[in-house]
Write a protein that holds these residues in place. Structure first.
Motif, PDB file in Angstrom:
ATOM      1  N   HIS A 338       0.917  -1.099   0.179  1.00 45.21           N
ATOM      2  CA  HIS A 338      -0.038   0.075   0.036  1.00 45.21           C
ATOM      3  C   HIS A 338       0.825   1.345  -0.103  1.00 45.21           C
ATOM      4  O   HIS A 338       0.399   2.440  -0.485  1.00 45.21           O
ATOM      5  CB  HIS A 338      -1.045  -0.051   1.162  1.00 45.21           C
ATOM      6  CG  HIS A 338      -0.361   0.165   2.509  1.00 45.21           C
ATOM      7  ND1 HIS A 338      -0.676  -0.946   3.423  1.00 45.21           N
ATOM      8  CD2 HIS A 338       0.400   1.274   3.164  1.00 45.21           C
ATOM      9  CE1 HIS A 338       0.053  -0.421   4.440  1.00 45.21           C
ATOM     10  NE2 HIS A 338       0.670   0.661   4.416  1.00 45.21           N
ATOM     11  N   GLY A 341       0.938   3.657  -2.895  1.00 43.27           N
ATOM     12  CA  GLY A 341      -0.304   4.617  -3.304  1.00 43.27           C
ATOM     13  C   GLY A 341      -0.023   6.141  -2.614  1.00 43.27           C
ATOM     14  O   GLY A 341      -0.699   7.041  -2.966  1.00 43.27           O
ATOM     15  N   GLY A 352      -3.409  -2.337  -5.247  1.00 44.49           N
ATOM     16  CA  GLY A 352      -2.899  -2.223  -3.945  1.00 44.49           C
ATOM     17  C   GLY A 352      -3.049  -3.308  -2.657  1.00 44.49           C
ATOM     18  O   GLY A 352      -4.180  -4.012  -2.805  1.00 44.49           O
ATOM     19  N   TYR A 354      -3.074  -3.820   0.807  1.00 50.94           N
ATOM     20  CA  TYR A 354      -3.102  -2.986   2.192  1.00 50.94           C
ATOM     21  C   TYR A 354      -2.447  -4.200   3.293  1.00 50.94           C
ATOM     22  O   TYR A 354      -3.241  -5.024   3.541  1.00 50.94           O
ATOM     23  CB  TYR A 354      -4.644  -2.815   2.481  1.00 50.94           C
ATOM     24  CG  TYR A 354      -4.436  -2.130   3.947  1.00 50.94           C
ATOM     25  CD1 TYR A 354      -3.984  -0.860   4.004  1.00 50.94           C
ATOM     26  CD2 TYR A 354      -5.276  -2.887   4.932  1.00 50.94           C
ATOM     27  CE1 TYR A 354      -4.138  -0.145   5.495  1.00 50.94           C
ATOM     28  CE2 TYR A 354      -5.146  -2.187   6.178  1.00 50.94           C
ATOM     29  CZ  TYR A 354      -4.635  -1.033   6.407  1.00 50.94           C
ATOM     30  OH  TYR A 354      -4.903  -0.375   7.596  1.00 50.94           O
ATOM     31  N   GLU A 367      -3.095   6.184   1.667  1.00 52.06           N
ATOM     32  CA  GLU A 367      -2.349   5.473   0.468  1.00 52.06           C
ATOM     33  C   GLU A 367      -3.161   4.313  -0.027  1.00 52.06           C
ATOM     34  O   GLU A 367      -3.236   4.258  -1.405  1.00 52.06           O
ATOM     35  CB  GLU A 367      -0.907   5.142   1.049  1.00 52.06           C
ATOM     36  CG  GLU A 367      -0.207   6.017   1.416  1.00 52.06           C
ATOM     37  CD  GLU A 367       1.007   5.637   2.461  1.00 52.06           C
ATOM     38  OE1 GLU A 367       1.797   6.418   2.790  1.00 52.06           O
ATOM     39  OE2 GLU A 367       0.828   4.662   2.963  1.00 52.06           O
ATOM     40  N   ALA A 368      -3.832   3.605   0.522  1.00 54.37           N
ATOM     41  CA  ALA A 368      -4.468   2.527   0.007  1.00 54.37           C
ATOM     42  C   ALA A 368      -5.603   3.272  -0.871  1.00 54.37           C
ATOM     43  O   ALA A 368      -5.754   2.517  -2.001  1.00 54.37           O
ATOM     44  CB  ALA A 368      -5.141   1.585   1.120  1.00 54.37           C
ATOM     45  N   PHE A 371      -5.080   3.966  -4.585  1.00 57.56           N
ATOM     46  CA  PHE A 371      -5.261   2.828  -5.636  1.00 57.56           C
ATOM     47  C   PHE A 371      -6.478   2.950  -6.520  1.00 57.56           C
ATOM     48  O   PHE A 371      -6.814   2.672  -7.666  1.00 57.56           O
ATOM     49  CB  PHE A 371      -4.915   1.468  -5.200  1.00 57.56           C
ATOM     50  CG  PHE A 371      -3.444   1.036  -4.638  1.00 57.56           C
ATOM     51  CD1 PHE A 371      -2.584   0.831  -5.681  1.00 57.56           C
ATOM     52  CD2 PHE A 371      -3.312   1.707  -3.497  1.00 57.56           C
ATOM     53  CE1 PHE A 371      -1.098   0.664  -5.193  1.00 57.56           C
ATOM     54  CE2 PHE A 371      -1.732   1.233  -3.119  1.00 57.56           C
ATOM     55  CZ  PHE A 371      -0.761   0.776  -3.944  1.00 57.56           C
ATOM     56  N   LEU A 378      -8.280  -3.092  -4.382  1.00 56.88           N
ATOM     57  CA  LEU A 378      -7.508  -3.553  -3.207  1.00 56.88           C
ATOM     58  C   LEU A 378      -7.522  -5.040  -2.719  1.00 56.88           C
ATOM     59  O   LEU A 378      -8.815  -5.596  -2.891  1.00 56.88           O
ATOM     60  CB  LEU A 378      -7.849  -2.820  -1.992  1.00 56.88           C
ATOM     61  CG  LEU A 378      -7.503  -1.061  -2.180  1.00 56.88           C
ATOM     62  CD1 LEU A 378      -8.280  -0.220  -1.453  1.00 56.88           C
ATOM     63  CD2 LEU A 378      -5.816  -0.921  -2.067  1.00 56.88           C
TER      64      LEU A 378
END
Ligand code: TNX
Length: 503
Positions: A338, A341, A352, A354, A367-368, A371, A378
């Motif tokens: 993550h 991101g 991503g 996580y 950040e996650a 994506f 995710l």
């Protein structure tokens, strides 16, 4: 009254109607239908019971296996055990999963071996159900990886992520950069022997996984976790940059510090980085991604991106933007931890992974989410519940504790769509990683993976709201996996929380 957990099945199917009694397993029962899955069933029944069934030479028999796309969803199946058995898969994978369920219904009692009668309709909740094996901190042979595929595909996992490079070693042969395996593969953590996969070894793993309906996702961890690259090609990697936690942990554990150009035997993180402003680095990334893409039938190449603690943020962003674009150029979908991101212009569609906690800390959730803003999705590997390398209890001999101590109940009781503030449709599914700092053998790996991988299998496969999708039911059903694991020589941790059954 039918008890909610009366069928010994993990992961819980979508619908189970419990039948009346049992269908004895007869020595003369014959299996009709698709030969690959039939062969798998014959071998598995023989290992459990000692009874070796035959494949029917005509269309008659007591165990019918067939595929009908109209009858079940992709990866789904219907299974009926009455006076005979019929499994109808929506596709090959569905038939394979129906067979796994049938093997869970095979039980020994005072009258011998029999299938419990039931009528089951089933299909997965999430299309992506993964496990990860770290073959860098300790190396595992092709046969050991195959055993890992056997035991995890039986729980209906359909992706195997292989963590193929890290500070401690490079584990896959790359023709255009041959010194990676020549010079940087022979050691592992704390002086353990290393190893690597030749391309033929790797193809063998990919093919074996495919037979078990698992897609292999190769990961080359970049731009950090790259000390080993510098052992082979010093011009590609910066000198180690120490961080406080690396210094403190190395001291506490009596582990050596990284030295440029020499194999690293500790397990501290965050000290290495490829040279982000050298064009040669991107030639390297492109060559590696291209050769991996050639070996990879699945859509994903994982480029890592975690814990680049010594890399300035602007450099990190520049690197991951370029690296994700290279993966797209080579025809694959980039996957990344993550942290990637954080970079604004990652390739569109990058997926991503996580690995923050179920209550996100710091910048992890943002950040996650990035994506998803970039058109990607995710995979959830929340470290305080889904990390298979955390200890079960504080005094458990294997595993680490940095994310949490994770007993079986904690591994089970979480909901992947409730961790991040993104639409449910952005969540592809779940992956449970096994990092191998403390596991020297595949038996030790299995003791951390089982039974907790079964908890993640149910989180990923079973309907969220089914009444039996609850701890009290799960723990009893999980206990009934013990005889299957014993028959397959899967080493599992006999956690106190679980009422383990003997047959
Ligand atoms: C963090 S999770 C790491 C790994 C370690 C692991 C140990 C992640 C993306 N990076 O390098 O092996 O913790 O639990």
């Amino acid at each position: 009254m039918v008890l909610p957990h009366s069928m010994p099945l993990v992961p819980l199917p979508v619908s189970v109607i419990v039948g009346d009694g049992r269908m004895p397993l007869s020595q003369t029962a014959r299996i009709v239908g698709d030969s690959a899955v039939a062969a798998h069933l014959i071998v598995a029944i023989a290992r459990r019971s000692g009874i070796r069934l035959a494949h029917s030479s005509d269309a008659t028999g007591e165990i019918l296996l067939r595929i009908d796309a109209e009858a079940a969803a992709p990866e789904g199946y219907t299974l009926t055990v009455a006076d005979s058995v019929e499994i109808v898969g929506g596709d090959e994978a569905g038939l394979f999963y129906g067979v796994q369920t049938l093997l869970q219904l095979l039980r020994e009692d005072d009258d011998g071996w029999a299938f419990l009668r039931a009528e089951i309709t089933d299909a997965p909740r999430f299309a992506r159900r993964g496990v990860m094996l770290d073959v860098t901190r300790h190396f595992f042979s092709v046969d050991e990886v195959k055993k890992f595929i056997d035991s995890t595909s039986a729980l209906k996992f359909n992706h195997l992520h292989l963590h193929l490079s890290d500070d401690q070693g490079w584990r896959i042969h790359i023709d255009s950069w041959p010194k990676l395996t020549e010079l940087a593969s022979s050691t592992a953590s704390l002086g353990a022997p290393g190893g690597f996969y030749s391309k033929d070894d790797y193809r063998e793993i990919v093919a074996y996984a495919a037979e078990h309906h698992m897609l292999v996702i190769p990961e080359i961890d970049l731009p950090g976790h790259t000390h080993a690259i510098g052992v082979a090609y010093p011009e590609l990697v910066e000198d180690p940059v120490m961080n406080d936690s690396l210094l403190a942990e190395s001291e506490r554990l009596g582990q050596p510090l990284p030295v440029a150009g020499e194999p690293y035997l500790g397990w501290g993180v965050g000290h290495s980085s490829v040279r982000i402003h050298e064009e040669r680095t991107y030639d390297f990334v492109r060559d590696v991604v291209r050769e991996l893409a050639e070996l990879t039938p699945g859509p994903y190449i994982h480029i890592g991106g975690d814990e680049s603690l010594g890399t300035p943020q602007a450099d990190f962003d520049l690197f991951v933007e370029r690296a994700t674009a290279i993966v797209v150029d080579e025809g694959k979908i980039p996957l990344a931890w993550h942290e990637v991101g954080a970079a604004k212009d990652i390739a569109e569609g990058t997926v991503g992974q996580y690995w923050g906690k179920t209550t996100p800390e710091g910048t992890h959730a943002a950040e996650a989410a990035h994506f998803v803003e970039r058109g990607g999705s995710l995979i959830m590997s929340a470290a305080d519940v889904a990390y298979l390398d955390m200890k079960y209890t504080a005094d458990y001999p294997l595993g680490l504790t940095w994310a949490a101590i994770i007993d079986v109940r904690a591994a089970y009781e979480w909901e992947p769509t409730e961790v991040l503030d993104v639409p449910d449709t952005a969540i592809l599914g779940v992956e449970a990683p096994l990092w191998s700092e403390t596991t020297r053998t595949i038996d030790e790996v299995e003791r951390l993976v089982f039974p907790r991988a079964a908890a993640q299998a149910e989180v990923a496969w079973s309907p969220r709201t089914a009444p039996e999708r609850a701890w009290e039911s799960f723990r009893v059903r999980l206990g009934s996996m013990a005889p299957l694991w014993k028959a397959e020589h899967v080493d599992f941790h006999p956690a106190d929380e679980i009422p383990w059954s003997t047959r």
